[in-house]
Design a protein around this motif. Structure first.
Motif, PDB file in Angstrom:
ATOM      1  N   ALA A 109      -7.482  -6.021  -3.493  1.00  0.00           N
ATOM      2  CA  ALA A 109      -6.101  -5.887  -4.268  1.00  0.00           C
ATOM      3  C   ALA A 109      -5.160  -7.136  -3.781  1.00  0.00           C
ATOM      4  O   ALA A 109      -4.384  -7.272  -4.402  1.00  0.00           O
ATOM      5  CB  ALA A 109      -5.400  -4.471  -3.669  1.00  0.00           C
ATOM      6  N   ILE A 140       0.720  -1.172  -0.199  1.00  0.00           N
ATOM      7  CA  ILE A 140       0.119  -0.107  -0.095  1.00  0.00           C
ATOM      8  C   ILE A 140       0.839   1.226   0.049  1.00  0.00           C
ATOM      9  O   ILE A 140       1.724   1.577   0.798  1.00  0.00           O
ATOM     10  CB  ILE A 140      -0.948  -0.073   1.271  1.00  0.00           C
ATOM     11  CG1 ILE A 140      -1.727  -1.138   1.070  1.00  0.00           C
ATOM     12  CG2 ILE A 140      -1.718   1.150   1.226  1.00  0.00           C
ATOM     13  CD1 ILE A 140      -2.478  -1.533   2.403  1.00  0.00           C
ATOM     14  N   LEU A 197      -3.091  -1.304  -8.884  1.00  0.00           N
ATOM     15  CA  LEU A 197      -4.256  -2.071  -8.816  1.00  0.00           C
ATOM     16  C   LEU A 197      -5.541  -0.988  -8.665  1.00  0.00           C
ATOM     17  O   LEU A 197      -6.676  -1.376  -9.013  1.00  0.00           O
ATOM     18  CB  LEU A 197      -4.579  -3.309  -7.934  1.00  0.00           C
ATOM     19  CG  LEU A 197      -3.543  -4.218  -8.311  1.00  0.00           C
ATOM     20  CD1 LEU A 197      -3.641  -5.295  -7.397  1.00  0.00           C
ATOM     21  CD2 LEU A 197      -3.907  -4.749  -9.643  1.00  0.00           C
ATOM     22  N   GLY A 198      -5.277   0.049  -8.013  1.00  0.00           N
ATOM     23  CA  GLY A 198      -6.346   0.898  -7.763  1.00  0.00           C
ATOM     24  C   GLY A 198      -5.887   2.232  -7.009  1.00  0.00           C
ATOM     25  O   GLY A 198      -4.648   2.269  -6.400  1.00  0.00           O
ATOM     26  N   ASP A 257       1.870  -6.470  -6.201  1.00  0.00           N
ATOM     27  CA  ASP A 257       1.003  -5.553  -6.458  1.00  0.00           C
ATOM     28  C   ASP A 257       1.146  -4.240  -5.617  1.00  0.00           C
ATOM     29  O   ASP A 257       1.700  -4.213  -4.472  1.00  0.00           O
ATOM     30  CB  ASP A 257      -0.179  -6.102  -6.415  1.00  0.00           C
ATOM     31  CG  ASP A 257      -0.569  -7.280  -7.548  1.00  0.00           C
ATOM     32  OD1 ASP A 257      -0.201  -6.946  -8.750  1.00  0.00           O
ATOM     33  OD2 ASP A 257      -1.266  -8.325  -7.454  1.00  0.00           O
ATOM     34  N   LEU A 266      -1.473  -0.937  -4.091  1.00  0.00           N
ATOM     35  CA  LEU A 266      -2.571  -0.318  -4.146  1.00  0.00           C
ATOM     36  C   LEU A 266      -2.283   0.895  -3.538  1.00  0.00           C
ATOM     37  O   LEU A 266      -1.543   1.123  -2.634  1.00  0.00           O
ATOM     38  CB  LEU A 266      -3.464  -0.904  -2.986  1.00  0.00           C
ATOM     39  CG  LEU A 266      -4.757  -0.298  -2.643  1.00  0.00           C
ATOM     40  CD1 LEU A 266      -5.795  -0.174  -4.029  1.00  0.00           C
ATOM     41  CD2 LEU A 266      -5.499  -1.118  -1.704  1.00  0.00           C
ATOM     42  N   VAL A 322      -9.145  -2.416  -8.408  1.00  0.00           N
ATOM     43  CA  VAL A 322      -9.875  -1.697  -7.450  1.00  0.00           C
ATOM     44  C   VAL A 322     -10.318  -0.299  -8.090  1.00  0.00           C
ATOM     45  O   VAL A 322      -9.871   0.628  -7.696  1.00  0.00           O
ATOM     46  CB  VAL A 322      -9.183  -1.636  -6.091  1.00  0.00           C
ATOM     47  CG1 VAL A 322     -10.173  -1.101  -5.043  1.00  0.00           C
ATOM     48  CG2 VAL A 322      -8.602  -2.706  -5.432  1.00  0.00           C
ATOM     49  N   ALA A 335     -10.858  -2.518  -0.273  1.00  0.00           N
ATOM     50  CA  ALA A 335     -10.078  -2.315  -1.322  1.00  0.00           C
ATOM     51  C   ALA A 335      -8.787  -3.271  -1.161  1.00  0.00           C
ATOM     52  O   ALA A 335      -8.219  -3.568  -2.079  1.00  0.00           O
ATOM     53  CB  ALA A 335      -9.918  -0.911  -1.408  1.00  0.00           C
TER      54      ALA A 335
END
Length: 219
Positions: free
Chosen positions: A119, A54, A100-101, A78, A80, A125, A115
């Motif tokens: 993710a 994140i 991803l978002g 990944d 987010l 997302v 979220a």
């Protein structure tokens, strides 16, 4: 990942945000908040055994969102984005880099947790804020630069001379000028002309190749 806990790392330099998310995820047995750090490099110094990172877009070290996303994705992880969302340029650049978002910190905590969970499963997302940041400004058409052109732009736009850029990149000054001409042509073709060095600096900021100047704190 149905029977496993998703391992979450966080890059943010606001302790209150970190504590808030850590405490919120603690109530969900499928989500494991593993580590946090103020920079991507420091997070990876702590651990690389993660499923999701994140990322806050505006960090005190002035790092580029694009560079941060690329560094995380290079580890096969990944990303987010969790941000205050005040700067659409930063959101656009992160989105294009393959996150991803993008989720606002002002969202209800349940929405943020949902979220994170999506993710962590590798799912996109999508949010209205994200879509608006990418598509809401027709004057900011995407410009596809090669890694070599991107590196040259960041050096030159940040204030280096053509001679210094040539020395740093191991190419000739003539090649630097040729590359600059190609970069300017691409921006002109996208409807975003950059005839001067100042214009190139603005374009590099808009596309996330350079970090935005840090805001000065009031004394």
């Amino acid at each position: 990942m149905a029977d496993e806990r998703a391992r979450i790392g966080m890059v943010d330099d606001h302790e209150l945000t970190i504590r808030g998310l850590r405490d919120s995820l603690a109530d969900h047995p499928d989500l494991d908040f593993v580590a946090s750090a103020p920079t991507v490099a420091e997070l990876f110094d702590a651990t690389t055994d993660l499923d999701l990172v994140i990322l806050d877009l505006r960090l005190r070290d002035g790092s580029s969102p694009v560079a941060n996303v690329e560094a995380i994705r290079a580890r096969g992880l990944d990303v987010l984005v969790l941000t205050s969302g005040e700067d659409p340029f930063l959101v656009r650049s992160a989105a294009r880099a393959g996150v991803l978002g993008v989720v606002r910190k002002s969202q209800p905590i349940d929405a943020v947790v949902d979220a994170v969970r999506s993710a962590a499963r590798g799912e996109m997302v999508p949010t209205i804020d994200w879509a608006a940041a990418i598509d809401g400004d027709p004057d900011l058409a995407a410009v596809d630069l090669s890694p070599q052109h991107r590196r040259l732009l960041t050096l030159y736009a940040a204030g280096e001379t053509a001679t210094r850029v040539a020395s740093t990149m191991g190419i000739s000054p003539e090649t630097v000028n040729d590359y600059l001409g190609r970069i300017r042509l691409k921006y002109a073709d996208a409807g975003r002309p950059a005839p001067t060095k100042t214009d190139l600096y603005k374009r590099a900021l808009e596309d996330g190749w350079l970090p935005f100047p840090r805001r000065r704190r009031k004394s």
